[in-house]
Design an enzyme around this catalytic site. Structure first.
Site, PDB file in Angstrom:
ATOM      1  N   GLY A 279       0.665  -1.051   0.111  1.00  0.00           N
ATOM      2  CA  GLY A 279      -0.141   0.086  -0.060  1.00  0.00           C
ATOM      3  C   GLY A 279       0.745   1.259   0.049  1.00  0.00           C
ATOM      4  CB  CYS A 280       0.196   4.550  -1.077  1.00  0.00           C
ATOM      5  SG  CYS A 280      -1.425   4.855  -0.457  1.00  0.00           S
ATOM      6  CE1 TYR A 281      -1.486   8.137   4.272  1.00  0.00           C
ATOM      7  CE2 TYR A 281      -3.169   7.053   3.706  1.00  0.00           C
ATOM      8  CZ  TYR A 281      -2.710   8.119   3.959  1.00  0.00           C
ATOM      9  OH  TYR A 281      -3.510   9.314   4.009  1.00  0.00           O
ATOM     10  CB  THR A 282       2.098   0.168   3.883  1.00  0.00           C
ATOM     11  OG1 THR A 282       1.906  -0.037   2.557  1.00  0.00           O
ATOM     12  CG2 THR A 282       0.771  -0.115   4.661  1.00  0.00           C
TER      13      THR A 282
ATOM     14  CB  ALA B 128       5.281   6.709   2.878  1.00  0.00           C
TER      15      ALA B 128
END
Length: 346
Positions: free
Chosen positions: A149-152, A154
């Site tokens: 995932g994107c948040y993950t 980062a």
């Protein structure tokens, strides 16, 4: 040439996949799958592709379409990919899934956080979590790839070296992250309308965002123990980008050079991870439309905490770009192929 098909081609991540793959010398896009836009010219959906791609959206039996390709990207909602995966499909193609269907190894955790029954749990163990800079050797041999995932992406990349080297208290992790509105997808939702988002910032998914267990599981592998984090995402009025600021208690006294050495050891040879110069903090503008991750940190001597800041483009390193980077690794290609774009500024 690697022949690819894209399921979910008309979402934002699907569009980014196509944009990037058009500049990949080793890839041929064979078909674009979209039941919602069946039979429509792709450039009529995304006008930026006019005169660049001459394909219409196809639908129908995915088991027939896979005979034309080597690899399938699935940029679809949770539940779709797990519903099509079977041995007959995997004998013909590799799959890179951009949903959460195969990211979480614990089936009960997936069911609890996504409120879905997993349709092919027998493949969860086999699926490789595609965080390229951490799991590269496993990715090389995979046939089911769970794109993070994107948040993950980062969050995990920012904290992985510190937790692996045990210099921080794993019971004190707070992650505060902000994302542009493209992270919410292309579907109609009142809360994402211009008038709702513009001139505002809001927290959402407080204490229950679905990326939380993904972050915890992957950081738990680094720590070799179960980890719990406080993760709070925010929606900000910009199109793309994620900025994640993490707060952790240090277990001893460290100076800048001590921590810098750790990051250099882990990421010094990684092209897509940029550890910025001292006192220069990441900004989303500096990574926009690129596959880069910018990271830096500050030690607060007064509280003996470390504050780590990371920035990515949520649609590229947080989705399509990382998927292509994973594909390159899977097929033994140059890892940067198709991903060498300079970030757009301003």
């Amino acid at each position: 040439m690697i022949k690819v098909g894209i399921v979910g081609s008309t979402g934002y991540a699907g569009g980014e996949l196509i944009r990037l793959l058009l500049n990949h010398k080793d890839v041929e896009i064979k078909w674009l799958y979209s039941q919602s836009y069946l039979g429509k010219d792709y450039h009529s959906i995304f006008g930026n592709f006019f005169k660049l791609i001459d394909k219409t959206c196809v639908g129908g039996d995915i088991n027939e379409l896979i005979n034309e390709v080597d690899l399938v990207f699935t940029g679809t909602p949770q539940g779709y990919c797990s519903g099509i995966i079977n041995e007959q499909l995997l004998e013909k193609v590799k799959v890179i899934d951009l949903s959460a269907d195969f990211r979480i190894k614990d089936l009960d955790t997936y069911t609890q956080w996504y409120n879905l029954e997993h349709k092919s749990p027998e493949y969860i163990k086999e699926a490789v979590y595609g965080l390229c800079e951490v799991n590269r050797e496993y990715i090389k041999k995979s046939r089911i790839l769970a794109n993070p995932g994107c948040y993950t992406t980062a969050s995990i990349l920012a904290l992985y070296p510190l937790i692996s080297e045990r210099v921080v208290d794993t019971k004190s992790i707070i992650i505060d992250a902000k994302s542009g509105t493209s992270g919410a997808g292309r579907g109609t939702n009142v809360s994402n309308l211009f008038c709702e988002v513009n001139e505002s910032i809001k927290a959402y998914g407080i204490a229950n965002h679905r990326h939380t267990p993904e972050i915890e599981e992957q950081l738990g592998y680094a720590a070799k123990e179960k980890i719990l984090v406080n993760f709070t995402p925010h929606l900000v009025p910009m199109n793309r980008g994620i900025l994640a600021t993490s707060y952790l208690n240090l277990l001893d006294k460290y100076d800048y050079d001590d921590i810098r050495e750790i990051y250099e050891e882990y990421y010094g040879k990684e092209f897509f991870i940029r550890i910025l110069e001292e006192n220069i903090m990441p900004e989303t503008k500096w990574v926009s439309t690129s596959n880069f991750v910018d990271i830096n940190f500050k030690i607060d001597e007064r509280t003996n905490r470390i504050i780590v800041v990371s920035a990515i483009d949520n649609l590229v390193k947080g989705a399509a770009g990382q998927a292509i980077q994973n594909m390159n690794i899977m097929y033994g290609l140059e890892e940067q192929e198709g991903l060498k774009q300079v970030p757009i500024y301003p």
